[in-house]
Design an enzyme around this catalytic site. Sequence first.
Site, PDB file in Angstrom:
ATOM      1  N   ARG A 109       6.104 -91.939  13.255  1.00 33.64           N
ATOM      2  CA  ARG A 109       4.812 -92.247  12.622  1.00 33.64           C
ATOM      3  C   ARG A 109       4.414 -93.660  13.017  1.00 33.64           C
ATOM      4  NH1 ARG A 109       5.099 -93.402   6.756  1.00 33.64           N
ATOM      5  NH2 ARG A 109       4.657 -95.496   7.511  1.00 33.64           N
ATOM      6  N   HIS A 155       1.409 -94.802   6.400  1.00 28.36           N
ATOM      7  CA  HIS A 155       1.361 -93.444   5.845  1.00 28.36           C
ATOM      8  C   HIS A 155      -0.088 -93.012   5.605  1.00 28.36           C
ATOM      9  CE1 HIS A 155       2.314 -90.025   3.303  1.00 28.36           C
ATOM     10  NE2 HIS A 155       1.519 -90.530   2.375  1.00 28.36           N
ATOM     11  N   TYR A 213       8.232-102.567   4.734  1.00 30.53           N
ATOM     12  CA  TYR A 213       9.520-101.859   4.737  1.00 30.53           C
ATOM     13  C   TYR A 213      10.104-101.569   6.110  1.00 30.53           C
ATOM     14  CZ  TYR A 213       6.247 -97.872   5.058  1.00 30.53           C
ATOM     15  OH  TYR A 213       5.242 -97.020   5.426  1.00 30.53           O
TER      16      TYR A 213
HETATM   17  C1  LIG Z   1       5.854 -82.713  -4.471  1.00 31.51           C
HETATM   18  C2  LIG Z   1       5.404 -84.087  -4.037  1.00 31.51           C
HETATM   19  N1  LIG Z   1       6.218 -85.154  -4.181  1.00 31.51           N
HETATM   20  C3  LIG Z   1       5.803 -86.383  -3.818  1.00 31.51           C
HETATM   21  C4  LIG Z   1       4.547 -86.572  -3.306  1.00 31.51           C
HETATM   22  C5  LIG Z   1       4.087 -87.962  -2.888  1.00 31.51           C
HETATM   23  N2  LIG Z   1       4.041 -88.042  -1.428  1.00 31.51           N
HETATM   24  C6  LIG Z   1       2.926 -87.818  -0.740  1.00 31.51           C
HETATM   25  S1  LIG Z   1       3.160 -87.895   0.902  1.00 31.51           S
HETATM   26  C7  LIG Z   1       4.804 -88.280   0.717  1.00 31.51           C
HETATM   27  C8  LIG Z   1       5.678 -88.496   1.914  1.00 31.51           C
HETATM   28  C9  LIG Z   1       5.868 -87.255   2.717  1.00 31.51           C
HETATM   29  O1  LIG Z   1       6.583 -87.554   3.881  1.00 31.51           O
HETATM   30  P1  LIG Z   1       6.845 -86.477   4.981  1.00 31.51           P
HETATM   31  O2  LIG Z   1       7.118 -85.150   4.368  1.00 31.51           O
HETATM   32  O3  LIG Z   1       7.842 -87.010   5.912  1.00 31.51           O
HETATM   33  O4  LIG Z   1       5.420 -86.344   5.713  1.00 31.51           O
HETATM   34  P2  LIG Z   1       4.604 -87.476   6.502  1.00 31.51           P
HETATM   35  O5  LIG Z   1       3.749 -88.175   5.481  1.00 31.51           O
HETATM   36  O6  LIG Z   1       5.544 -88.364   7.169  1.00 31.51           O
HETATM   37  O7  LIG Z   1       3.741 -86.728   7.474  1.00 31.51           O
HETATM   38  C10 LIG Z   1       5.133 -88.343  -0.637  1.00 31.51           C
HETATM   39  C11 LIG Z   1       6.468 -88.691  -1.140  1.00 31.51           C
HETATM   40  C12 LIG Z   1       3.707 -85.431  -3.194  1.00 31.51           C
HETATM   41  N3  LIG Z   1       2.479 -85.519  -2.693  1.00 31.51           N
HETATM   42  N4  LIG Z   1       4.148 -84.204  -3.549  1.00 31.51           N
END
Ligand SMILES: Cc1ncc(C[n+]2csc(CCOP(=O)(O)OP(=O)(O)O)c2C)c(N)n1
Length: 422
Positions: A316, A320, A329
């Site tokens: 990435r 985010h 971080y």
């Molecule tokens: C069930 C749930 N837990 C926590 C969140 C908060 N949240 C949103 S995006 C994210 C990170 C997700 O990371 P990843 O699956 O690696 O996808 P990326 O953003 O890197 O594409 C989190 C923790 C959420 N939206 N839904």
Amino acid sequence: MSDKDPSLRRNAPKLALHVPEPPFRPGDTPDFSSLKVPPAGASPRPDTSVAAAETHELTTALVRVLGDDNKAVGAWDPKLDPDTLRKMLRDMVTVRIFDDRMYRAQRQGKTSFYMKCTGEEAIAVAAQTALDREDMHFPTYRQQGLLISRGYPLTEMMCQIYSNKGDKLKGRQLPIMYSDRKYGFFSISGNLATQFPQAVGWAMAAAIKGDSRIAMGWVGDGATAEGDFHSALTFATVYNAPVILAVVNNQWAISSFSGIAGAERATFAQRAVGYGIAGLRVDGNDALAVYAAVKWAAERARSNGGPTLIEFFTYRAEGHSTSDDPSGYRPTNEAKLWPLGDPIERLKAHLFAIGEWDEERHAAMTAECDAEVRAAQKESEKLGILPEQGKDGVETMFDDVYAEVPRHLAEQRDAALAEGRD
Ligand SMILES: Cc1ncc(C[n+]2csc(CCOP(=O)(O)OP(=O)(O)O)c2C)c(N)n1
Ligand SMILES: [Mg+2]
């Protein structure tokens, strides 16, 4: 010594937990030299009917097609014609320009939120290109490339981002959480990993109906830690669902590195084999490898060979979302030092290497994409941006929830309207 009192077991080793820590923190110099990057063309390409257990080797390897000389090599070379390669490059460039302009629009206060997919453009674009137009995607918020590659009107995407009068979703979804059944793009849910059971369920329904369309579900590395990921894999394997399950391992889940989701112990692709599902681990910054892997999995699914889990290994490159500041971080130069390179530059260099592209054409194409995105932005902004948007009547929040508004909600709506009039 008594076994009854554990505190007296002095000679036994002390139990300890391992709490994963990212290898590099802000201020550190990232060092990816220990990362095993096999040469392009090194992975065998088994028949699509291979037994799931026999894909084990491919779950720890990294399928790569584009070599250091930018030529396509090996059994996974999909041998695409130059027009298809140029179309993929154009779509990827459009995605990047779109992301940059929408990011800026958020910073200008025109919308509340945006999410880029910088560095991951090849994954959605090449996956979309490898599937049929009728196949169904269950995407996360980082697969805007699917819509762009399917020719979705950019203006409509922007109207959704602005939640303005042109937003078909009427501002009910967070900006970027598009939805369009006609484009085979299921409503994006912010709830992580819901995409997996939904994709498996849709694929099972397609099979029950005797349909020939398949589904592709998407999650990130972090989301694999959700229960939904595992129940989806169970259903997929039990019923041999015609589905492709994609894990986009960009190594970060907001500020949590992938070790927190288990990446230190096994690759995400390896999880497939334990469920009896075929697994592939693919260089996500290599558009040709992505295309070839999805094509392989699609052929397997279409011939009732069952599901495939594909881990797309990538990085990435940016925050985010517009709400995140990764300098808090991780080292700020980590993306630049990431050894798998930039997917757009790699595909561009490939087209150069086969004599099908040059700087002049690239500049002209980029200018066209830029003009297209700008025109769409101008058009969509005519229909409203922050802070003018969001002034819908209070009664509209009761619309589209039930086919017929139930009595108790009608009462609440009338009370809200009466209060508004006071
Ligand atoms: C069930 C749930 N837990 C926590 C969140 C908060 N949240 C949103 S995006 C994210 C990170 C997700 O990371 P990843 O699956 O690696 O996808 P990326 O953003 O890197 O594409 C989190 C923790 C959420 N939206 N839904
Ligand atoms: Mg991630």
